[in-house]
Write an enzyme that holds these catalytic residues in place. Sequence first.
Site, short mmCIF file in Angstrom:
data_model
loop_
_atom_site.label_atom_id
_atom_site.label_comp_id
_atom_site.label_asym_id
_atom_site.label_seq_id
_atom_site.Cartn_x
_atom_site.Cartn_y
_atom_site.Cartn_z
N CYS A 79 1.20 -8.56 -5.49
CA CYS A 79 0.02 -8.61 -4.61
C CYS A 79 -0.93 -7.45 -4.88
O CYS A 79 -1.52 -6.90 -3.96
CB CYS A 79 0.41 -8.59 -3.14
N GLN A 132 4.26 0.68 3.35
CA GLN A 132 5.34 1.31 2.59
C GLN A 132 5.55 2.76 3.03
O GLN A 132 6.45 3.43 2.53
CB GLN A 132 5.03 1.29 1.09
N ASP A 161 -2.98 2.20 5.29
CA ASP A 161 -2.03 1.09 5.17
C ASP A 161 -0.64 1.72 5.06
O ASP A 161 -0.29 2.29 4.02
CB ASP A 161 -2.38 0.26 3.94
N HIS A 180 -2.76 -2.92 -1.99
CA HIS A 180 -2.21 -4.27 -1.86
C HIS A 180 -3.38 -5.20 -1.52
O HIS A 180 -4.35 -4.77 -0.89
CB HIS A 180 -1.22 -4.21 -0.70
N LYS A 226 9.65 -4.39 6.90
CA LYS A 226 9.97 -3.50 5.78
C LYS A 226 10.74 -2.27 6.25
O LYS A 226 11.06 -1.39 5.46
CB LYS A 226 8.68 -3.06 5.07
C1 LIG Z 1 1.27 -1.54 0.62
C2 LIG Z 1 1.34 -2.84 1.37
N1 LIG Z 1 0.34 -3.17 2.20
C3 LIG Z 1 0.37 -4.30 2.92
C4 LIG Z 1 1.40 -5.20 2.83
C5 LIG Z 1 1.34 -6.45 3.64
O1 LIG Z 1 2.31 -6.48 4.62
P1 LIG Z 1 2.60 -7.80 5.45
O2 LIG Z 1 2.77 -8.89 4.44
O3 LIG Z 1 3.86 -7.49 6.18
O4 LIG Z 1 1.44 -8.04 6.34
C6 LIG Z 1 2.46 -4.91 1.98
C7 LIG Z 1 3.58 -5.86 1.85
O5 LIG Z 1 3.98 -6.27 0.79
C8 LIG Z 1 2.43 -3.70 1.23
O6 LIG Z 1 3.42 -3.39 0.39
#
Ligand SMILES: Cc1ncc(COP(=O)(O)O)c(C=O)c1O
Lengths: 144, 408
Positions: free
Chosen positions: B363, B201, B198, B121, B224
Amino acid sequence: MSFDNLDTLYRQVIMDHYKHPRNRGKLEGDALVVDMNNPTCGDRIQLHLEVEDGKVKDAKFDGEGCSISMSSASMMTQAVKGKRVEDALRMSELFSDMMLGKEIDSGDLELGDIEALQGVAKFPARIKCATLAWKAMEQGVEKK
Amino acid sequence: MDARSIREQFPILNQEVNGHPLVYLDSSATSHKPLAVLEAVDAYYRNDNSNVHRGVHTLGTRATDKYEGAREKVQQFINARSTKEVIFTRGTTTAINTVAHSYARANLEPGDEVIITPMEHHSNIIPWQQAVKATGATLKYFELHDDGTLNMEDVKKSIGPQTKIVALTHVSNVLGTINPIKEIVELAHRQNAVVLVDGAQGAPHLKVDVQEIDCDFYCFSGHKMCGPTGIGILYGKQELLEEMEPVEFGGEMIDFVHLYDSTWKELPWKFEGGTPIIAGAIGLGAAIDFLNQIGMDEIEAHDQKLTNYAMKRMREIEGLEIYGPAADKRSAVVTFNINGVHPHDTATALDSMGIAVRAGHHCAQPLMRWLNATATARASMYVYNTEDDIDQLVSGLTRTKEFFGNVF
Ligand SMILES: Cc1ncc(COP(=O)(O)O)c(C=O)c1O
């Protein structure tokens, strides 16, 4: 289940411009080039404009995106070609108003196919797709 | 697990959208919140609202107890050694940025390498781009196999003595790929590199035991996993967090403040400058209770069953391309395109039938380029989804295909 709602968005004219885009390509020489994208969704357009003596002499576009953004680009190039810059900008303003769902009075300006995009106003998530090409045009003529 | 009785705890699902019952398939973007979470946040504001770690009055004590109680729930949920290792942040993005600012800037030098994957992401890419720019280190990527799983041969070859940080996602938000993070942590530790996972998910869908994985940092978001927006977690090993400088300075995080110098509070508070996200933390605590009541093993099994079903049914649609690995290597995410129909148009058509999916680049622009797609549509599932939702999706997709087949 009815698709009435969708039919107001995806009019035949729009699909025709999507499938058979007008003015697709690049302009040679020292045309103005504007790159613009819609960062939330990845739609992307490159607009080529030839502006001379206060007139848009030619316009072409290239890019990738959904039916709304690409058909709108096709219609926009068709509409502004041959227009005076101020008229092209007035059209852009009319188009923005149309997207906001406002009643518009086009006066002496022929909207033609563009009117088919009126339905987008009812799909707020898609308005940015429709206005992308117009924003690129505005930025282009302002560069001159 | 009875998904139907679970559904009843999510009042938002009980509505019509564009004249059709809502079918929500966008939980990877954000999940819905059960009554227990809504009520916990509401009760805090109604009864206990107060600032934490300040003053001696009763409400302040109650607020502090609830806030710190939520931290204990998180600690147990991921099996951290102590609450010192659990830092409340605004979300995954802030958690990753904290490590990329503090740990990375202090430990990287020219010649060092940070390695990530093409399936990250943006929030696990850009912080590292910035960190290597600031330090003169180099950013590298592991290779993927054609099915969107990591090429472990390449991972083994790439990690070397110059590798200082490996950062990768537990579960891809686009492909659904579940990465073998434990194995990668082992490889990285052999070369004394630290590993940031990270878990945005991962934590909502899989049982996470940070001691077993042995990763150095694990970052995730409350929103999430049935919790509120604006709250997330940075887990870090205590010895690493101890040596790291805070990135935000101000109230709450200080010990003594002198005219020209100050000292920091102990962990975890030294990373929590300013009034913290009190209601968010309490809401996340309630979300964890909710998930635990169902059981993470149950959730994993439910997700797996639903993903199998979704992939099987979606494959029946001719001209629909599914991206990513086989169902048994992925979490509850199915990313796809209908041939000849742009994903925005697909998403608008589905929305007109009350079906919410995401369309766009999710993203993950580098991954879109790797897939050779400018955009894709994505259906993602969670505890409250049922096979009926998938049936609705499949019939919606069939109708969408027909609709665009006719207008073209
Ligand atoms: C794999 C992954 N990493 C990071 C994020 C970023 O999360 P947040 O926007 O809650 O900081 C997301 C959210 O879409 C994600 O799916």
